[in-house]
Write an enzyme that holds these catalytic residues in place. Structure first.
Site, PDB file in Angstrom:
ATOM      1  N   HIS A  37       0.925  -1.093   0.057  1.00  0.00           N
ATOM      2  CA  HIS A  37       0.084   0.140   0.071  1.00  0.00           C
ATOM      3  C   HIS A  37       1.154   1.248  -0.118  1.00  0.00           C
ATOM      4  O   HIS A  37       0.403   2.007  -0.723  1.00  0.00           O
ATOM      5  CB  HIS A  37      -0.868   0.123   1.055  1.00  0.00           C
ATOM      6  CG  HIS A  37      -1.864  -1.053   1.285  1.00  0.00           C
ATOM      7  ND1 HIS A  37      -1.863  -2.069   2.330  1.00  0.00           N
ATOM      8  CD2 HIS A  37      -3.071  -1.052   0.576  1.00  0.00           C
ATOM      9  CE1 HIS A  37      -2.830  -2.969   2.172  1.00  0.00           C
ATOM     10  NE2 HIS A  37      -3.706  -2.388   0.927  1.00  0.00           N
ATOM     11  N   ASP A 152      -4.337  -6.943  -7.963  1.00  0.00           N
ATOM     12  CA  ASP A 152      -5.674  -7.085  -8.101  1.00  0.00           C
ATOM     13  C   ASP A 152      -6.028  -6.641  -9.734  1.00  0.00           C
ATOM     14  O   ASP A 152      -6.693  -5.708  -9.776  1.00  0.00           O
ATOM     15  CB  ASP A 152      -6.503  -6.294  -7.278  1.00  0.00           C
ATOM     16  CG  ASP A 152      -6.339  -6.560  -5.823  1.00  0.00           C
ATOM     17  OD1 ASP A 152      -6.698  -7.821  -5.610  1.00  0.00           O
ATOM     18  OD2 ASP A 152      -5.693  -5.795  -4.875  1.00  0.00           O
ATOM     19  N   SER A 187      -0.091  -8.952   0.717  1.00  0.00           N
ATOM     20  CA  SER A 187      -1.692  -8.887   0.791  1.00  0.00           C
ATOM     21  C   SER A 187      -1.690  -8.938   2.464  1.00  0.00           C
ATOM     22  O   SER A 187      -1.258  -9.637   3.178  1.00  0.00           O
ATOM     23  CB  SER A 187      -2.114 -10.283   0.272  1.00  0.00           C
ATOM     24  OG  SER A 187      -3.585 -10.438   0.609  1.00  0.00           O
TER      25      SER A 187
HETATM   26  O1  PAF Z   1      -8.556  -3.457  -3.163  1.00  0.00           O
HETATM   27  C1  PAF Z   1      -9.041  -3.173  -2.332  1.00  0.00           C
HETATM   28  O2  PAF Z   1      -8.435  -2.602  -1.317  1.00  0.00           O
HETATM   29  C2  PAF Z   1     -10.359  -2.741  -2.378  1.00  0.00           C
HETATM   30  O3  PAF Z   1     -11.104  -3.631  -3.276  1.00  0.00           O
HETATM   31  C3  PAF Z   1     -10.899  -1.239  -2.572  1.00  0.00           C
HETATM   32  C4  PAF Z   1     -10.507  -0.922  -4.142  1.00  0.00           C
HETATM   33  C5  PAF Z   1     -10.377  -0.304  -1.789  1.00  0.00           C
HETATM   34  C6  PAF Z   1     -12.247  -1.134  -2.805  1.00  0.00           C
HETATM   35  O4  PAF Z   1     -12.881  -1.541  -1.513  1.00  0.00           O
END
Ligand code: PAF
Length: 288
Positions: A37, A152, A187
């Site tokens: 992230h 994703d 993840s």
């Molecule tokens: O990838 C994610 O963490 C979620 O699917 C998102 C894009 C924040 C939507 O809830």
């Protein structure tokens, strides 16, 4: 970093930036943030004057038997990590703020086509929940650009489709998958793995690399997929799918050069996903 928990204050806060002509990059998340992230935040910082992240564990994208209640929630660590990573504002809505008429009575965004295969087939309603919440987040934050992880892959395809079809004025940027040294894609769900499963988990990505090399060496896709699935089963994974597609997630034929292989597999109770983009006619050395 400013934290907003109400839409009215978020709007006021962001308006002061916009009045100065500043641009906004947005990173939506479900929290429990890790280095993957933070790499999205770093990418977002390159793209706009200010970075906004959201943390919202979205109930509408979890199926009835999935891990919504169990999903790790670490708000204090998330806020500290975001501030350190250079995020300027955190949007932390409640479920009521996100779905003011309640979840059952909410307006839903249903994306056709690309949501029907792969994870969409195995997690019915999941991508409609993602599209529903991301469309709201875009309306709330009104970013110039939004960054999503390529891990994703199908989610990114769904968001791109939705943004084009609904004419959202936002640029979508896909950022590279962040991997541990042994290749496992980071993840939040990795923490469900016990030590033995964690040691086995990198085999998922290694299997994608082997498949890609096999296809580059001339093996036909169906046989490479079958070998990959058999290999994962022999290691104790339960694959939902291991499938090669063209980069738009259409079917690949023997002439398609730009390919992506996607996998979802359970290790014990933990469902892991991963993917690898590769060119069939490129040399194997190009695979990381
Ligand atoms: O990838 C994610 O963490 C979620 O699917 C998102 C894009 C924040 C939507 O809830």
């Amino acid at each position: 970093m400013q934290t907003f928990t109400e839409l009215s204050s978020l709007r006021k806060g962001l308006a002061t930036w916009r009045e100065r002509g500043a641009t906004i990059a947005f990173v939506p998340t479900m929290g429990n943030l890790h280095a993957g992230h933070f790499s999205l935040i770093a990418r977002a910082r390159q793209l706009a004057d200010h970075v906004v992240a959201s943390v919202f564990v979205n109930p509408t994208q979890f199926g009835p038997n999935e891990d919504f209640d169990q999903y790790p929630r670490t708000p204090d660590e998330d806020a500290a990590g975001l501030a350190k990573a250079g995020c300027d504002a955190l949007w932390l809505p409640s479920v009521d703020e996100m779905y003011p008429f309640g979840i059952e009575a909410t307006v839903k965004v249903a994306v056709p086509g690309v949501t029907r295969l792969l994870d969409g087939a195995h997690r019915p309603g999941h991508f409609d929940g993602v599209a529903t919440v991301v469309s709201r987040l875009f309306n709330q934050v009104q970013p110039d650009v939004a960054v999503f992880g390529r891990k994703d892959y199908q989610q990114l395809a769904v968001i791109r489709y939705m943004v084009t079809d609904m004419a959202f004025p936002v640029e979508i940027v896909g950022a590279p998958t962040f991997r541990a040294d042994d290749g496992l894609a980071l993840s939040s769900r990795n923490q469900y793995l016990d030590a033995a499963q964690r040691a086995k988990a990198p085999a998922l990505y290694a299997t994608l690399q082997t498949l890609a090399r096999d296809v580059q060496d001339g093996r036909d896709i169906a046989s490479a997929q079958a070998a990959g699935i058999a290999h994962l089963r022999s290691l104790g994974f339960e694959p939902d799918y291991l499938a090669v597609h063209d980069r738009t997630l259409g079917s690949a034929n023997s002439n398609t050069d730009e390919l992506v292989v996607l996998v979802a597999a359970r290790l014990g109770k933990t469902r892991l996903i991963d993917n690898l983009e590769f060119s069939r006619f490129a040399s194997s050395q190009n695979l990381q």
